[in-house]
Design a protein around this motif. Structure first.
Motif, short mmCIF file in Angstrom:
data_model
loop_
_atom_site.label_atom_id
_atom_site.label_comp_id
_atom_site.label_asym_id
_atom_site.label_seq_id
_atom_site.Cartn_x
_atom_site.Cartn_y
_atom_site.Cartn_z
N LEU A 1 -0.99 -5.54 0.86
CA LEU A 1 0.49 -5.08 1.22
C LEU A 1 0.35 -6.57 0.62
O LEU A 1 0.08 -7.18 1.26
CB LEU A 1 1.31 -4.61 1.96
N MET B 1 0.94 -3.17 -3.28
CA MET B 1 -0.30 -2.33 -3.69
C MET B 1 -0.85 -3.67 -4.42
O MET B 1 -1.22 -3.44 -5.20
CB MET B 1 -0.71 -1.26 -2.78
N ARG C 1 3.65 -3.24 8.08
CA ARG C 1 3.73 -2.83 6.91
C ARG C 1 3.80 -1.37 7.33
O ARG C 1 3.44 -1.17 6.10
CB ARG C 1 2.04 -3.90 6.86
N ASN C 2 3.56 -0.75 8.16
CA ASN C 2 2.91 0.95 7.72
C ASN C 2 4.26 1.19 6.86
O ASN C 2 3.75 2.16 5.93
CB ASN C 2 2.86 1.15 9.48
N GLN D 1 2.02 4.10 -1.52
CA GLN D 1 1.11 4.98 -1.93
C GLN D 1 1.74 6.81 -1.66
O GLN D 1 1.13 7.24 -2.74
CB GLN D 1 0.17 5.43 -0.38
N ILE E 1 4.05 0.72 3.36
CA ILE E 1 2.87 0.78 2.52
C ILE E 1 2.50 2.38 1.96
O ILE E 1 2.50 3.46 1.07
CB ILE E 1 1.53 0.72 3.41
#
Length: 187
Positions: free
Chosen positions: A48, A43, A16-17, A24, A20
């Motif tokens: 997520l 988000m 997911r990093n 963001q 995300i």
């Protein structure tokens, strides 16, 4: 069904990093693949979520959370030890997602010890036998080699070659000894 999973802790190797980070901070440079993939995600309250084809929002889970969900779905209080595909369908219906869901669910259900012990034995479907029909005697033969027979006969025969005629079912059988013994016996 509500299962308590904590998504606040996201490790560095979590799938997911990159998504995300892009959601963001969209102005930072990122790979084209991540930008395209991020179109299906958003988000929501710090989590997520993935937009499914039928416009349902699915909460995205990491490795630890997905293992917990699979355990609860498969063998928890309401778990019925479903197979992998059904388990994946149920997890999506409960509102969760991760990219390798189907593969992970199938592997989890295959690795369940209780399912292996108490599940029904899978068998290949029966296939009708196809008889070999020959028009006259000695037209077709079936051959087989039987052995290694222990102990060998007094002439060191430890194999038998068998031939059967398809039409008459006539059987011929001859004893054989291994080729390396014939050479050593004849010299």
């Amino acid at each position: 069904m509500e299962i308590d999973v904590n998504s606040a802790i996201i490790s560095d190797d979590d799938w997911r990093n990159p998504i995300i980070n892009y959601l963001q901070y969209p102005t930072l440079p990122s790979e084209k693949r991540i930008r395209i993939m991020a179109l299906s995600y958003l988000m929501w309250n710090g989590d997520l979520v993935r937009k499914s084809k039928d416009e349902v929002l699915l909460r995205c889970l990491g490795k630890k959370e997905s293992m917990k969900i699979m355990g609860e779905t498969h063998e928890g209080i309401c778990g019925a030890h479903q197979g992998g595909r059904k388990m994946c369908w149920l997890i999506r219906r409960y509102g969760y997602f991760w990219p390798t869901m189907m593969k992970d669910c199938i592997n989890y259900s295959k690795g369940c010890e209780a399912c292996q012990r108490h599940g029904s034995i899978q068998q290949a479907p029966s296939v009708p036998m196809n008889p070999v029909v020959k028009p006259w005697p000695f037209r077709g033969w079936a051959m087989d080699l039987i052995g290694k027979i222990y102990p060998a006969s007094n002439k060191q025969h430890c194999f038998i070659i068998v031939a059967t005629d398809y039409f008459t079912k006539w059987v011929e059988a001859k004893p054989l000894s291994p080729p390396h013994l014939k050479r050593s016996l004849s010299s």
